[in-house]
Design an enzyme around this catalytic site. Structure first.
Site, PDB file in Angstrom:
ATOM      1  N   ARG A  68       0.851  -1.186   0.000  1.00 29.74           N
ATOM      2  CA  ARG A  68       0.000   0.000   0.000  1.00 29.74           C
ATOM      3  C   ARG A  68       0.886   1.234   0.000  1.00 29.74           C
ATOM      4  NH1 ARG A  68      -1.901   1.358   4.286  1.00 29.74           N
ATOM      5  NH2 ARG A  68      -1.217  -0.213   5.770  1.00 29.74           N
ATOM      6  N   TYR A 210      -1.278  -3.710  -7.094  1.00 28.08           N
ATOM      7  CA  TYR A 210      -1.019  -4.502  -5.892  1.00 28.08           C
ATOM      8  C   TYR A 210      -2.100  -4.353  -4.812  1.00 28.08           C
ATOM      9  CZ  TYR A 210       1.458  -6.848  -2.192  1.00 28.08           C
ATOM     10  OH  TYR A 210       1.800  -7.729  -1.204  1.00 28.08           O
ATOM     11  N   LYS A 219      -9.417  -2.111   1.539  1.00 28.76           N
ATOM     12  CA  LYS A 219      -9.141  -0.943   2.374  1.00 28.76           C
ATOM     13  C   LYS A 219      -9.899   0.295   1.875  1.00 28.76           C
ATOM     14  CE  LYS A 219      -6.144  -3.277   4.800  1.00 28.76           C
ATOM     15  NZ  LYS A 219      -6.429  -3.667   6.174  1.00 28.76           N
ATOM     16  N   HIS A 239     -11.181  -1.677  11.393  1.00 36.86           N
ATOM     17  CA  HIS A 239     -10.044  -2.501  10.969  1.00 36.86           C
ATOM     18  C   HIS A 239      -9.864  -3.602  12.015  1.00 36.86           C
ATOM     19  CE1 HIS A 239      -5.482  -2.560   9.815  1.00 36.86           C
ATOM     20  NE2 HIS A 239      -6.166  -3.477   9.161  1.00 36.86           N
ATOM     21  N   SER A 266      -1.290  -2.981  11.094  1.00 36.30           N
ATOM     22  CA  SER A 266      -0.832  -3.965  10.116  1.00 36.30           C
ATOM     23  C   SER A 266       0.305  -4.813  10.679  1.00 36.30           C
ATOM     24  CB  SER A 266      -0.330  -3.243   8.872  1.00 36.30           C
ATOM     25  OG  SER A 266      -1.351  -2.442   8.362  1.00 36.30           O
ATOM     26  N   CYS A 268       0.675  -7.193  12.944  1.00 39.36           N
ATOM     27  CA  CYS A 268       0.849  -7.349  14.402  1.00 39.36           C
ATOM     28  C   CYS A 268       0.364  -8.720  14.834  1.00 39.36           C
ATOM     29  CB  CYS A 268       0.010  -6.307  15.127  1.00 39.36           C
ATOM     30  SG  CYS A 268       0.950  -5.038  15.940  1.00 39.36           S
ATOM     31  N   ASP A 291      -9.588  -9.206   9.182  1.00 40.30           N
ATOM     32  CA  ASP A 291      -9.101  -7.849   8.882  1.00 40.30           C
ATOM     33  C   ASP A 291     -10.117  -6.734   9.089  1.00 40.30           C
ATOM     34  OD1 ASP A 291      -6.930  -6.227   8.065  1.00 40.30           O
ATOM     35  OD2 ASP A 291      -7.775  -6.032   6.060  1.00 40.30           O
ATOM     36  N   ARG A 383       2.289 -12.037   0.073  1.00 41.58           N
ATOM     37  CA  ARG A 383       0.913 -12.306   0.530  1.00 41.58           C
ATOM     38  C   ARG A 383       0.372 -13.620   0.006  1.00 41.58           C
ATOM     39  NH1 ARG A 383      -1.418  -8.463   4.190  1.00 41.58           N
ATOM     40  NH2 ARG A 383       0.188  -6.876   4.259  1.00 41.58           N
TER      41      ARG A 383
HETATM   42  O1  O2Y Z   1       0.143  -3.848   1.275  1.00 42.41           O
HETATM   43  C1  O2Y Z   1      -0.999  -4.156   0.932  1.00 42.41           C
HETATM   44  O2  O2Y Z   1      -1.489  -3.840  -0.149  1.00 42.41           O
HETATM   45  C2  O2Y Z   1      -1.831  -4.945   1.800  1.00 42.41           C
HETATM   46  S1  O2Y Z   1      -1.984  -4.266   3.377  1.00 42.41           S
HETATM   47  C3  O2Y Z   1      -3.073  -5.317   4.206  1.00 42.41           C
HETATM   48  C4  O2Y Z   1      -3.527  -6.464   3.607  1.00 42.41           C
HETATM   49  C5  O2Y Z   1      -4.401  -7.283   4.293  1.00 42.41           C
HETATM   50  C6  O2Y Z   1      -4.790  -6.926   5.527  1.00 42.41           C
HETATM   51  N1  O2Y Z   1      -4.348  -5.799   6.110  1.00 42.41           N
HETATM   52  C7  O2Y Z   1      -3.482  -5.009   5.488  1.00 42.41           C
HETATM   53  C8  O2Y Z   1      -3.063  -3.791   6.230  1.00 42.41           C
HETATM   54  O3  O2Y Z   1      -2.150  -3.084   5.842  1.00 42.41           O
HETATM   55  O4  O2Y Z   1      -3.675  -3.523   7.266  1.00 42.41           O
HETATM   56 MN    MN Z   2      -5.334  -4.785   7.704  1.00 44.10          MN
END
Ligand code: O2Y
Ligand code: MN
Length: 607
Positions: A68, A210, A219, A239, A266, A268, A291, A383
């Site tokens: 992200r 991605y 999200k 979340h 994220s 954790c 999530d 992932r």
């Molecule tokens: O980096 C990403 O695109 C995924 S981030 C993510 C994916 C699944 C669940 N939680 C998260 C997060 O960053 O909280």
């Molecule tokens: Mn998440």
């Protein structure tokens, strides 16, 4: 496509005219369509089969497209102040002009896919529709795992159903006569845009293929847009994982099962907790989601939660038979792996999967890899994408349209110092204070420096679609509405370290011991002492049977570090100042009370 939905048809026509794709495909969500898309991606080199796992594939993204991107994530509200200081704001009119420029002709040579999807069980009063337009077949197959999508959703939308338009392009048009690259995207950060218009509501994402940037149901919709909708409509988009906890002697799903929603920043260990394999005999944990939770007050007055998603997009590194056997079972088949390493015998591998790495691998970028070569084999944010239904401990109620009743809400963070193993809030408002002041060390799931303490209120910092101070106020308002039926609120920290820098708590399956203590609190047992920071476990109250952890360590885990808390109060004061003038007075009062608690000689007393 068989739809009479005039607004949807007009929007697709408008977007197709803008993006100039070579073809348009309305996704029906069928297995035939899924298999065809996978075969096409194998042919183009975007994915490779993983022969050791039936129906599974591995995908390598461009090195610039691995996580992200918060720096390029925008909330566009008419009034800048409504986005708040924790979001990157842009003017909606200007941003739409910029985006229309970016999207012009961006799908040349590509197919435009239309994905009707539903967040939440189809037919649930809590579910919401979205439609994603994308030029990425990887997004289509991932959305099929992560959401309910296809012809039945389109039918359920009818001729006029409300939907959130979600516009996505990888942002790399195909020049005539040029063959495709295996992972098209905009390789410069400044060319990527993850943009939310909560007042429409709508989402536009350009330049990244991605995860959270491209699977727009997750999200973007289920948190940033949904949090805004939830505030306006009186519900909660959080979340949070959702798990069902059943004590020994009772059947999972019976009236003895307690549902817990828990928010962690994220990476954790949230997925591990959601699928926890309890070390204490007789206890069972069932997973409703790992999530996101959408929660609202049911007609019975209790808070009910659904998981709006249908799959896991879990962090692979660190996932192992020891840390999360249920995740390992979930991904034995029917899984898409992204940015993992592959083995010569046709399997996948990542750091932490086994104690010893295999002698020879192909890394996440397709290069030969040997142990000790100095590079990680899998990307730290690699992932797995797998259906929830494949999880051996999935809670059958994950498809319940009414959702599950929530008895407890848990916040957490990665806090090596100061914060005890578990705290129970004095009240709902104090629980909101605990959520509002949560923080964690940063990890590889976000671009930026890792290992730095970052305040992450409610684990929503990257995901709240409006001003964080208003979000706190919304939580307080929900508590007023729930009254005596409000869930109890706890804070956990699995990551407290001793003076030698080692973790004090074993974590993973042993976390059941903390959940058990919470259940005892819910049952009204006298197992806590009251302190200025909340109720803490009374000496001996956390079940240590069968665990090699002596009482002195337990005492250290639950100790109130008075100097640490004084420093913490200074930091919280700074955090609140950064959100003024929108921090609710009730939270400022609680901060003042906490400070008073450390100004005198307050001693623990029986709760
Ligand atoms: O980096 C990403 O695109 C995924 S981030 C993510 C994916 C699944 C669940 N939680 C998260 C997060 O960053 O909280
Ligand atoms: Mn998440």
């Amino acid at each position: 496509m068989a739809t009479q939905h005039a607004r949807l048809l007009a929007w697709v026509d408008d977007m197709a005219a803008l993006c100039a794709p070579s073809a348009i495909h309305w996704c029906d969500g069928s297995d035939r369509e899924y298999q065809g898309l996978l075969a096409g991606m194998v042919a183009s080199g975007t994915i490779v089969p993983v022969p050791a796992r039936p129906e599974s594939f591995a995908c390598r993204t461009h090195p610039s497209d691995v996580a992200r991107i918060e720096d390029r994530t925008f909330i566009c509200t008419t009034d800048r102040a409504d986005a708040g200081p924790t979001n990157k704001w842009a003017d909606p009119i200007e941003m739409k002009a910029t985006l229309r420029g970016r999207f012009t002709g961006c799908m040349a040579g590509r197919t435009l896919y239309v994905i009707p999807f539903c967040m939440g069980p189809l037919g649930s009063p809590m579910a919401r529709f979205g439609v994603e337009i994308t030029d990425s077949p990887y997004v289509v197959v991932s959305m099929r795992i992560m959401t309910r999508m296809g012809a039945n959703v389109l039918a359920a939308m009818g001729a006029d159903g409300a939907f959130v338009p979600c516009m996505h392009s990888v942002g790399a048009p195909l020049a005539p006569g040029r063959s495709d690259v295996s992972w098209p995207c905009a390789t410069e950060l400044a060319d990527k845009y993850i943009v939310h218009f909560p007042e429409d509501p709508s989402i536009w994402s350009f330049g990244s293929g991605y995860g959270g940037n491209a699977l727009l149901g997750k999200k973007c919709f289920a948190l940033r847009i949904a949090s805004h909708l939830a505030r306006d409509e009186g519900w909660m988009a959080e979340h949070m994982l959702i798990l069902g906890l059943t004590p020994p002697g009772a059947a999972p799903g019976s009236s003895h099962t307690r549902y817990v929603a828990a928010a962690f920043p994220s990476a954790c260990g949230k997925t591990n907790l959601a699928m926890l394999q309890p070390s204490l005999p007789g206890w069972t944990v069932r997973c409703v989601g790992d999530d996101i939770a959408w929660m609202r007050t049911d007609s019975d007055g209790w808070l009910h939660a659904i998981n709006p998603e249908a799959g896991f997009f879990g962090v692979a590194p660190g996932t192992s038979q020891e840390s999360n056997p249920n995740a390992m079972a979930t991904i034995r088949r029917g899984t898409i792996f992204t940015n993992v390493a592959t083995t010569p015998d046709g399997d996948v591998w990542w750091e932490g999967m086994t104690a010893e790495p295999p002698p020879q691998l192909t890394d996440w970028q397709g290069r030969p890899w040997q142990p000790g070569c100095g590079r990680p084999a899998a990307h730290p944010n690699a992932r797995f994408t797998a259906p929830l239904s494949q999880c051996p401990v999935v809670d059958p109620r994950f498809v319940d349209p009414k959702g599950v009743p929530i008895s407890a809400i848990v916040f957490g963070g990665r806090r090596p110092r100061t914060v005890p193993l578990v705290i129970e809030a004095h009240s709902w408002a104090h629980g909101v204070f605990l959520g509002a002041t949560a923080g964690s060390e940063t990890t590889a799931a976000t671009i930026g420096q890792s290992g730095v303490l970052r305040r992450d209120p409610f684990a929503m910092l990257p995901f709240c679609g409006y001003h964080m101070g208003d979000y706190f106020a919304h939580w307080l308002e929900m508590g007023r509405r729930l009254g005596a039926k409000a869930p109890r609120i706890f804070f956990v920290n699995w990551f407290r370290k001793g003076a030698d820098g080692r973790y004090l708590w074993p974590g993973f399956g042993e976390n059941i011991r903390v959940l058990k203590w919470m259940c005892e609190r819910l049952d009204g047992h006298e197992v806590a002492v009251d302190t200025p920071i909340g109720h803490l476990p009374r000496s001996g109250a956390i079940d240590r049977s069968g665990l090699d952890l002596d009482e002195a360590v337990m005492a250290e885990l639950c100790a109130v570090d008075r100097d640490g808390w004084r420093r913490e109060i200074t930091l919280i004061t700074e955090e609140f100042a950064s959100l003024e003038p929108r921090v609710p007075a009730e939270l400022r009062t609680l901060l003042a009370e906490l400070a008073r608690g450390f100004g005198g000689t307050s001693q623990g007393r029986q709760a």
